[in-house]
Design an enzyme around this catalytic site. Structure first.
Site, PDB file in Angstrom:
ATOM      1  CE  LYS A  18      -2.088   3.140   1.998  1.00 20.42           C
ATOM      2  NZ  LYS A  18      -2.026   4.472   1.355  1.00 20.42           N
ATOM      3  N   GLY A  37       6.841   5.357   8.023  1.00 22.66           N
ATOM      4  CA  GLY A  37       6.004   6.550   7.988  1.00 22.66           C
ATOM      5  C   GLY A  37       6.160   7.343   9.267  1.00 22.66           C
ATOM      6  N   GLY A  83       2.568   5.170  13.118  1.00 27.48           N
ATOM      7  CA  GLY A  83       3.247   3.977  13.654  1.00 27.48           C
ATOM      8  C   GLY A  83       2.676   3.573  15.010  1.00 27.48           C
ATOM      9  CB  CYS A  98      13.357   9.080   7.828  1.00 29.42           C
ATOM     10  SG  CYS A  98      14.415   7.913   6.989  1.00 29.42           S
ATOM     11  CD  GLU A 153      10.060  13.369  10.842  1.00 26.62           C
ATOM     12  OE1 GLU A 153       8.864  13.058  10.965  1.00 26.62           O
ATOM     13  OE2 GLU A 153      10.908  12.620  10.349  1.00 26.62           O
TER      14      GLU A 153
END
Ligand code: NDP
Length: 484
Positions: A170, A221, A226, A277, A376
């Protein structure tokens, strides 16, 4: 229109198709089928049905199919790199490298899969055999984000397939078009072994996560999603592999090569417009060299070429969407309000009226309470802060709830030793940030995730462990109540 790939068939789905966007022009590049639960159910059923035969397929045959994926990717390298650039916005030069890297990943796990099935361990008696047997799990759901749609998928599906699992993919909504195009690299696989779906995360993603026939969720992700997946997976005690967000520090000691550290900060902060990331998201510099380093960072940042990824000269490419750019700008404006100085950047570049560009931004006068130092950013923003010494830098680096990557610039071995042992991060770089190695495990600590990708660790994630104890001679042993 690009269609979904389920049970080796192209599937349009009942929903209206969607249009993929080029972040550099904000214009459509193609249409793709949009799935929902019905297609997700079909894909899981196909993967479940394909599993017994795929598990029993000789590892050498599985390996040959994985090598064939690598060969097809290399054969189509330029077309694939171009498509990746069109939908992600990132640099064509980098994407060429990432296609090759993805092909290498298929080659690597093809060979690991041929050579590893567990181990034999010593038993107390010669008539006994103790085997640590590694077996595939079953149906794996691979859910990935938009920033590296091919690479991050490859890190999951190459080891999963090599280990004998079947897969339902996905992709992120933003990169569904390019991902559906990958189906052509898997046409030689038996039906159902690999399936590629589209659909929203909240509908199709959630459905896969809670489906009783999905044994593992391999996810890359955000930390928030998560955490949600971890809670959802608890009901069926599913295996989870989570690669999540980060807030990576870069520590620069006064003894370091300052020019190298400045270049590393700019590269690590602005590569893929900061949408990596393991982007450098905080820079801590020993006071003695703070101003020298800061000036050089600003100087280098002002020289960067901002432009579309399709132009090989572009160094800072657009962000994925306007909404993501807004989130970045909010952090910058909040920092400025709280006393930070914007030394360069801090908004949309004046000559970029089209495309989701954000100027590479350097901030000083930042403190740990600012959002830009805590959460982040996932955009081209580099906050730089002075520290009194190495101890303070380590303490501030470890104060974050994230623990994905960290970089240290120093020439002193005793600092490297202390840093590598005590920094709370899974990817630990010294004088050379953001380097990955196919054979080296990649992953995070704390809120940055659970589990590792790449290397043997990244293969083990897709296997279940059984301890088999076998007495070859049989017969009555000391388990028959000899003391009674
Ligand atoms: P998201 O977490 O929003 O989405 C990631 C994927 O999860 C997408 O495919 C999304 O689908 C899907 N999803 C969303 N909601 C659910 C749900 N409830 N159940 C199941 N799946 C769901 O992340 P982004 O796409 O915005 O990617 C950016 C994030 O990824 C950053 O935080 C970044 O740090 C992290 N990342 C981590 C890496 C690592 O290795 N540690 C590497 C790269 C990125 P949809 O798009 O349809 O919403």
């Amino acid at each position: 229109m690009r269609k979904m790939w389920i049970n080796s068939r192209e599937v349009s789905g009942a929903q209206p198709p969607r249009t993929a966007l080029d972040p550099a022009t904000e214009e459509g590049i193609g249409e793709f089928a949009w799935g929902n639960r019905r297609e997700a159910e079909e894909a899981v059923a196909a993967a479940k049905a394909a599993f017994p035969a795929w598990r029993n397929t000789p590892a050498s045959e599985r390996a040959a199919m994985l090598h064939e994926v690598a060969r097809r990717m290399r054969q189509n390298l330029e077309a694939l790199a171009t498509e990746l650039t069109l939908e992600t916005g990132r640099s064509i030069r980098k994407n060429r490298g990432y296609v090759e890297w993805s092909a290498q990943c298929f080659d690597y796990y093809a060979e690991i899969g041929r050579h590893y099935r567990g181990r034999i361990i010593p038993s107390p008696e010669v008539s006994q055999l103790s085997v640590v047997l590694k077996v595939p799990l079953g149906v794996i759901a691979a859910i990935v984000p938009w920033n590296y749609p091919l690479l991050l998928l490859t890190w999951k599906i190459a080891p999963a397939l090599a280990a004998g699992n079947t897969v339902v993919v996905k992709p992120a909504t933003y990169t569904s078009w390019v991902t559906l195009g990958f189906a052509r690299y898997f046409e030689h696989f038996p039906p159902g072994v690999i399936n590629i779906l589209t659909g929203s995360g909240v509908e199709v993603g959630d459905y896969l996560v809670t489906h009783p026939d999905v044994r593992m969720i391999a996810f890359t992700g955000s930390t928030a999603v998560g955490q949600h997946i971890m809670r959802q997976a608890a009901a069926e005690m599913k295996h989870i592999h989570l690669e999540l967000g980060g807030k990576d520090p870069l520590i620069v000691c006064a003894d370091a090569d300052i020019e190298a550290a400045a270049r590393a900060a700019v590269w690590g902060g602005f590569l893929n417009a900061g949408q990596v990331c393991t982007s450098v998201e905080r820079v801590y510099v020993e006071q003695e060299v703070y101003l020298t380093l800061l000036e050089r960072i600003v100087d280098l940042t002002r020289q960067l070429v901002i432009g579309p990824g399709i132009d090989p000269e572009s160094e800072v490419t657009p962000m994925i969407r306007h909404e993501e750019r807004e989130k970045v700008d909010y952090q910058v404006k909040m920092a400025e309000k709280a006393g930070a100085s914007i030394l360069t950047g801090g908004g949309v570049p004046p000559d970029k009226h089209k495309g989701f560009y954000y100027a590479p931004t350097v901030l000083s006068e930042v403190d740990e309470n600012m959002l830009v130092m805590q959460e982040e950013t996932f955009g081209p923003v580099l906050p730089v802060a002075p520290v009194n010494d190495f101890d303070e830098a380590m303490e501030r680096a470890n104060r974050s709830p994230y623990g994905l990557g960290a970089t240290l610039f120093t020439t002193e071995a005793r600092k490297v030793k202390r840093y590598m042992e005590t920094i709370e991060a899974g990817n630990v770089w010294v004088n050379d940030p953001l380097i990955d190695n196919l054979a080296g495990p990649f992953g995070g600590m704390k809120r940055s995730g659970i589990g590792r990708e790449l290397g043997m660790e990244g293969f083990e994630e897709f296997l279940e462990t059984k301890h088999v104890h076998w007495d070859i001679e049989g017969g009555i042993k000391n388990w028959w109540f000899p003391w009674e």
